[in-house]
Design a protein around this motif. Structure first.
Motif, mmCIF file in Angstrom:
data_model
loop_
_atom_site.group_PDB
_atom_site.id
_atom_site.type_symbol
_atom_site.label_atom_id
_atom_site.label_comp_id
_atom_site.label_asym_id
_atom_site.label_seq_id
_atom_site.Cartn_x
_atom_site.Cartn_y
_atom_site.Cartn_z
ATOM 1 N N ASP A 119 -29.962 -33.843 -39.472
ATOM 2 C CA ASP A 119 -29.173 -35.064 -39.309
ATOM 3 C C ASP A 119 -28.563 -35.077 -37.914
ATOM 4 O OD1 ASP A 119 -27.640 -37.265 -39.473
ATOM 5 O OD2 ASP A 119 -26.341 -36.558 -41.103
ATOM 6 N N PRO A 120 -28.797 -36.141 -37.089
ATOM 7 C CA PRO A 120 -28.224 -36.179 -35.739
ATOM 8 C C PRO A 120 -26.715 -36.095 -35.748
ATOM 9 C CG PRO A 120 -29.904 -37.868 -36.010
ATOM 10 C CD PRO A 120 -29.640 -37.313 -37.366
ATOM 11 N N GLY A 121 -26.065 -36.525 -36.802
ATOM 12 C CA GLY A 121 -24.607 -36.491 -36.856
ATOM 13 C C GLY A 121 -24.052 -35.156 -37.303
ATOM 14 N N GLU A 122 -24.936 -34.196 -37.624
ATOM 15 C CA GLU A 122 -24.465 -32.905 -38.093
ATOM 16 C C GLU A 122 -23.698 -32.171 -36.993
ATOM 17 O OE1 GLU A 122 -26.292 -28.741 -39.910
ATOM 18 O OE2 GLU A 122 -27.568 -30.485 -39.541
ATOM 19 N N VAL A 123 -22.561 -31.573 -37.327
ATOM 20 C CA VAL A 123 -21.726 -30.869 -36.356
ATOM 21 C C VAL A 123 -22.342 -29.514 -36.024
ATOM 22 C CG1 VAL A 123 -19.441 -29.921 -35.899
ATOM 23 C CG2 VAL A 123 -19.674 -32.029 -37.218
ATOM 24 N N GLU A 124 -22.532 -29.267 -34.722
ATOM 25 C CA GLU A 124 -23.101 -27.993 -34.301
ATOM 26 C C GLU A 124 -22.061 -26.893 -34.363
ATOM 27 O OE1 GLU A 124 -24.749 -28.411 -30.479
ATOM 28 O OE2 GLU A 124 -26.278 -29.877 -31.071
ATOM 29 N N LYS A 125 -22.531 -25.681 -34.505
ATOM 30 C CA LYS A 125 -21.629 -24.538 -34.533
ATOM 31 C C LYS A 125 -20.981 -24.364 -33.161
ATOM 32 C CE LYS A 125 -24.037 -21.857 -38.088
ATOM 33 N NZ LYS A 125 -24.693 -20.563 -38.388
ATOM 34 N N PRO A 126 -19.697 -24.064 -33.140
ATOM 35 C CA PRO A 126 -19.033 -23.876 -31.841
ATOM 36 C C PRO A 126 -19.550 -22.626 -31.148
ATOM 37 C CG PRO A 126 -17.563 -23.245 -33.639
ATOM 38 C CD PRO A 126 -18.771 -23.872 -34.274
ATOM 39 N N ALA A 127 -19.514 -22.674 -29.830
ATOM 40 C CA ALA A 127 -19.950 -21.517 -29.045
ATOM 41 C C ALA A 127 -18.929 -20.396 -29.208
ATOM 42 C CB ALA A 127 -20.097 -21.899 -27.581
ATOM 43 N N LEU A 128 -19.358 -19.289 -29.727
ATOM 44 C CA LEU A 128 -18.460 -18.170 -29.996
ATOM 45 C C LEU A 128 -17.990 -17.527 -28.696
ATOM 46 C CD1 LEU A 128 -17.148 -16.223 -32.017
ATOM 47 C CD2 LEU A 128 -19.243 -14.858 -31.924
ATOM 48 N N LYS A 129 -16.702 -17.281 -28.608
ATOM 49 C CA LYS A 129 -16.139 -16.582 -27.456
ATOM 50 C C LYS A 129 -15.186 -15.491 -27.927
ATOM 51 C CE LYS A 129 -12.641 -20.211 -26.852
ATOM 52 N NZ LYS A 129 -12.086 -21.214 -25.897
ATOM 53 N N MET A 130 -14.921 -14.565 -27.033
ATOM 54 C CA MET A 130 -14.054 -13.439 -27.365
ATOM 55 C C MET A 130 -13.067 -13.219 -26.235
ATOM 56 S SD MET A 130 -15.066 -9.462 -28.254
ATOM 57 C CE MET A 130 -15.812 -9.933 -29.825
ATOM 58 N N SER A 131 -11.802 -12.968 -26.589
ATOM 59 C CA SER A 131 -10.777 -12.657 -25.599
ATOM 60 C C SER A 131 -10.118 -11.334 -25.969
ATOM 61 C CB SER A 131 -9.731 -13.769 -25.528
ATOM 62 O OG SER A 131 -8.994 -13.849 -26.723
ATOM 63 N N ILE A 132 -9.865 -10.510 -24.954
ATOM 64 C CA ILE A 132 -9.261 -9.194 -25.157
ATOM 65 C C ILE A 132 -8.116 -9.038 -24.175
ATOM 66 C CG2 ILE A 132 -9.632 -6.702 -25.053
ATOM 67 C CD1 ILE A 132 -12.531 -7.177 -25.837
ATOM 68 N N ASP A 133 -6.972 -8.631 -24.689
ATOM 69 C CA ASP A 133 -5.782 -8.418 -23.863
ATOM 70 C C ASP A 133 -5.301 -6.994 -24.084
ATOM 71 O OD1 ASP A 133 -3.507 -8.517 -22.393
ATOM 72 O OD2 ASP A 133 -2.631 -10.263 -23.393
ATOM 73 N N ALA A 134 -5.408 -6.164 -23.037
ATOM 74 C CA ALA A 134 -5.018 -4.749 -23.130
ATOM 75 C C ALA A 134 -4.020 -4.429 -22.035
ATOM 76 C CB ALA A 134 -6.246 -3.850 -23.017
ATOM 77 N N ASP A 135 -2.901 -3.835 -22.417
ATOM 78 C CA ASP A 135 -1.885 -3.471 -21.425
ATOM 79 C C ASP A 135 -2.123 -2.073 -20.859
ATOM 80 O OD1 ASP A 135 -0.617 -5.854 -21.595
ATOM 81 O OD2 ASP A 135 0.949 -5.179 -22.968
ATOM 82 N N ASN A 136 -2.282 -1.086 -21.728
ATOM 83 C CA ASN A 136 -2.401 0.298 -21.278
ATOM 84 C C ASN A 136 -3.487 0.998 -22.082
ATOM 85 O OD1 ASN A 136 -1.580 2.711 -19.845
ATOM 86 N ND2 ASN A 136 -0.656 3.377 -21.756
ATOM 87 N N GLY A 137 -4.679 1.019 -21.531
ATOM 88 C CA GLY A 137 -5.794 1.644 -22.228
ATOM 89 C C GLY A 137 -7.111 1.050 -21.782
ATOM 90 N N SER A 138 -8.171 1.772 -22.043
ATOM 91 C CA SER A 138 -9.500 1.324 -21.630
ATOM 92 C C SER A 138 -10.038 0.280 -22.597
ATOM 93 C CB SER A 138 -10.458 2.513 -21.572
ATOM 94 O OG SER A 138 -10.615 3.086 -22.865
ATOM 95 N N VAL A 139 -11.005 -0.494 -22.099
ATOM 96 C CA VAL A 139 -11.674 -1.521 -22.903
ATOM 97 C C VAL A 139 -13.176 -1.329 -22.755
ATOM 98 C CG1 VAL A 139 -12.037 -3.985 -23.261
ATOM 99 C CG2 VAL A 139 -9.768 -3.155 -22.600
ATOM 100 N N GLU A 140 -13.882 -1.335 -23.897
ATOM 101 C CA GLU A 140 -15.342 -1.200 -23.869
ATOM 102 C C GLU A 140 -15.945 -2.220 -24.822
ATOM 103 O OE1 GLU A 140 -18.910 2.083 -24.635
ATOM 104 O OE2 GLU A 140 -16.789 2.654 -24.844
ATOM 105 N N VAL A 141 -16.818 -3.071 -24.277
ATOM 106 C CA VAL A 141 -17.500 -4.083 -25.073
ATOM 107 C C VAL A 141 -18.982 -3.983 -24.764
ATOM 108 C CG1 VAL A 141 -17.639 -6.516 -25.680
ATOM 109 C CG2 VAL A 141 -15.468 -5.574 -24.878
ATOM 110 N N ALA A 142 -19.806 -3.912 -25.819
ATOM 111 C CA ALA A 142 -21.238 -3.726 -25.592
ATOM 112 C C ALA A 142 -22.053 -4.457 -26.644
ATOM 113 C CB ALA A 142 -21.591 -2.236 -25.599
ATOM 114 N N GLY A 143 -23.188 -5.021 -26.205
ATOM 115 C CA GLY A 143 -24.193 -5.562 -27.100
ATOM 116 C C GLY A 143 -23.762 -6.743 -27.934
ATOM 117 N N LEU A 144 -23.207 -7.786 -27.304
ATOM 118 C CA LEU A 144 -22.776 -8.964 -28.053
ATOM 119 C C LEU A 144 -23.325 -10.227 -27.402
ATOM 120 C CD1 LEU A 144 -19.013 -8.188 -28.773
ATOM 121 C CD2 LEU A 144 -20.966 -7.821 -30.281
#
Length: 639
Positions: A427-452
């Protein structure tokens, strides 16, 4: 007496304000017209020269610009101090003009005219003339210092005047020699500076013997020595700044937020039960916040988002540590925008210490291939499908990995297509899935993100710690304060900004913007445009696929690429630039160097201070502006 009375009624405050507003205006008000006009002309000449040199290869004329900039406060000091002295003068009439005043004013006017509107015939030589004038300018200062030794009372000699003049004369001579010969002999000042004390010692010995028994007062020439040191240190620092050992700043990390408030991985350890978060079909955002601790995000064989937390409490009393750990948890808000917020129970003497909470977030593997599936889906069939052709056994891979039910459904679809019946279109009026996003807020420490796969993007903000990002489909943005960033295998644009730390990026399929105030940049295999900048550190780029803009204040630039796929603009204010580039490209090269040599094995026209030439069709521009030296090599197999 009447004229004298009018003279004395002039306001000292107004004279000072005029002197501050424009050097020389205070003298004009005090009746010192010749001196005032000469000060105004000299001040304007200084400003005009700075603007002109800055607009015309500013890095090439950096030393001259610095010297001219030092003169600006000198003009203001002379203007204010001397205009006040002029107000004390008892002369009843204004100072008259003389022949020398007219000659000096005319020369200043001609110089200003040449800078503001230079003749076309002089334009090609102005850069060379500006560089060659630095040495003579300093030599004139040395002569002035020597002439000052002949002024004043004969009964008093100022110690160090001849040493200061000799030092300034040597600096001017070395600068002039380096410009003419294309050398860097002024760097010898860093090895021979103790000779200054030897020269001072000889001055004391000579004049002690020469005036032995005479009533001669020996005083230190503070003014002359200060002038000599300013001229010498400025010349040395500007020309040799890239080699001064400031690299330790790259590893100088200070926690401005106060590291004492953050607990470390010591004391009592508590492994919290795994927390699960349902993953909705319309999820658009996954937000993770952790004030103190590592954050690891990965994909795994799970159906929901799983959060594993390890809490460290640095307290001697286990009972009290148990209470802190029990009240330290991850607050979860499920839904379309999932929020994972680490809430540690503050403890300590003043209740401001935060426990260490290391988080491991595992997301379903469907997130790692969600974008890939969406990109490979075929659009709905809108026209008569082509006739089906029989395929030999083993060639139909569409049924591989499908269950029997899925296989039967696919068979039914193909049979319907064979009978001329098309599957229902979305259906042309069907709502598409929103584009997935990710936010990370780190004050003191390492951050590792892989394979997404994050079509909406990955945004990371880190105050302190190592940030590692790899295997991401979608745009990536990292903003950090203290630490290091390592980004690799990014299928999208990448934007990395650091205040104090190094940046390493490799295998970026989109554009890359990398910037740090203090740290080096190591960039490899960037498919699209590159914009890289640092204030203190070197820049190394390998395999540039498109345009490159690299700028560093203190450090060198090295660029190695087998292609020139866009414009290159390279600027190292106080460093060396080394290029390894193909000979069979289509580009035009123009480079200039302030101090140092130019070497190349490509068929380019290289002189002592410039290199230029066109390869192939000259489609792209390669602009190089360096201080120490430029090296251009032919790209080829590693020897």
């Amino acid at each position: 007496m009447g004229k004298l009375g009018i003279k004395r009624r002039k306001s000292r405050l107004l004279a000072v304000l005029l002197a501050f507003g424009l050097p020389g205006a205070g003298h004009m008000y005090a009746g010192q017209h010749p001196k005032g006009l000469l000060l105004i002309a000299s001040y304007l000449l200084d400003l005009t020269a700075i603007v002109r040199l800055a607009d015309s290869d500013g890095g090439r004329h950096l030393l001259m610009i610095v010297y001219l900039g030092i003169m600006l406060p000198v003009f203001y000091f002379i203007s204010v101090f001397d205009s006040l002295q002029s107000m004390e003068a008892e002369a009843e009439e204004s100072v008259a003009f003389g022949l020398a005043h007219g000659i000096l004013l005319a020369l200043a006017g001609f110089a200003l005219l040449l800078l503001v509107k230079p003749p076309e015939a002089l334009l090609p030589w102005m850069n060379e003339l500006a560089e060659l004038s630095v040495g003579p300018f300093i030599i004139i200062a040395a002569v002035w210092l020597l002439l000052q030794a002949r002024k004043g009372s004969v009964s008093m000699f100022k110690l160090g005047r001849f040493t200061a003049a000799a030092l300034v004369l040597m600096v001017g001579g070395l600068l002039l020699w380096d410009q003419i010969q294309g050398r860097n002999d002024i760097s010898l000042l860093g090895q021979w500076w103790p000779v200054i004390f030897i020269m001072l010692g000889f001055e004391v010995i000579v004049f002690s013997i020469r005036f032995k028994g005479a009533e001669k007062k020996l005083r230190l020439d503070v003014t002359g020595g200060a002038i000599a040191l300013v001229i010498t240190m400025t010349a040395y620092v500007v020309t040799q700044y890239a080699d001064i050992p400031f690299r330790w700043l790259d590893q100088f990390n200070v926690d401005l937020n106060g590291a004492a408030d953050y607990g470390e991985e010591k004391g009592f350890r508590y492994d919290k039960p795994v927390m699960k978060v349902p993953l909705e079909d319309d999820v658009s955002l996954i937000g993770i916040t952790n004030p103190n601790g590592h954050i690891t995000v990965r994909s795994g064989d799970v159906q929901e988002i799983e959060v594993q937390t390890t809490v460290w409490v640095d307290l001697p009393d286990k009972t009290e540590a148990d209470k802190v750990a029990e009240q330290s948890t991850v607050k979860i808000n499920p839904g379309a925008e999932v929020a994972l917020d680490a809430k540690g129970k503050d403890y300590g003497a003043n209740g401001s210490k935060k426990p260490r909470m290391n988080m491991i977030v595992t997301v379903p593997m469907s997130l790692s291939d969600r974008l890939h599936i969406e990109e490979t889906e075929e659009p709905p069939i809108e026209s008569e499908p082509p006739p089906l052709e029989a395929e030999s056994p083993g060639e139909d891979h569409r049924l591989d990995g499908l269950s029997a039910t899925e296989g039967n459904e696919l068979s039914e679809v193909t049979e319907d297509q064979a009978d001329g019946e098309l599957p229902a279109t979305p259906d042309p009026g069907e709502v598409e899935k929103p584009a997935l996003k990710m936010s990370i807020d780190a004050d003191n420490g390492s951050v590792e993100v892989a394979g997404l796969a994050l079509p909406g993007g990955l945004a990371i903000e880190s105050s302190s710690g190592l940030v590692t990002v790899s295997g991401i489909i979608g745009p990536v943005t990292v903003k950090g304060n203290i630490g290091e960033v390592r980004a690799s295998e990014i299928d999208g644009d990448a934007n990395v900004e650091m205040k104090n730390g190094a940046i390493a990026a490799a295998d970026i399929e989109g554009k890359l913007y990398a910037s740090t105030l203090n740290g080096s940049l190591d960039l490899k295999r960037i498919r699209d445009d590159i914009e890289a900048g640092t204030k203190n550190g070197k820049i190394k780029i390998e395999s540039a696929g498109a345009s490159v803009k690299a700028d560093t204040l203190n450090g060198g630039i090295e660029l190695i690429s087998d292609t020139v796929g866009g414009n290159w603009d390279l600027d190292s204010s106080v460093g060396e630039i080394r290029l390894t580039m193909p000979e069979d490209g289509d580009y035009t090269v123009y480079g200039s160097v302030t101090f140092g040599n130019i070497t190349t094995d490509l068929p380019l026209e290289a002189s002592k201070k410039t290199v230029r030439g066109t390869m192939g069709a000259g489609t792209y521009r390669v602009q190089i502006n360096a201080t120490n030296s430029i090296t251009i090599r032919r790209f080829g197999p590693v020897q």
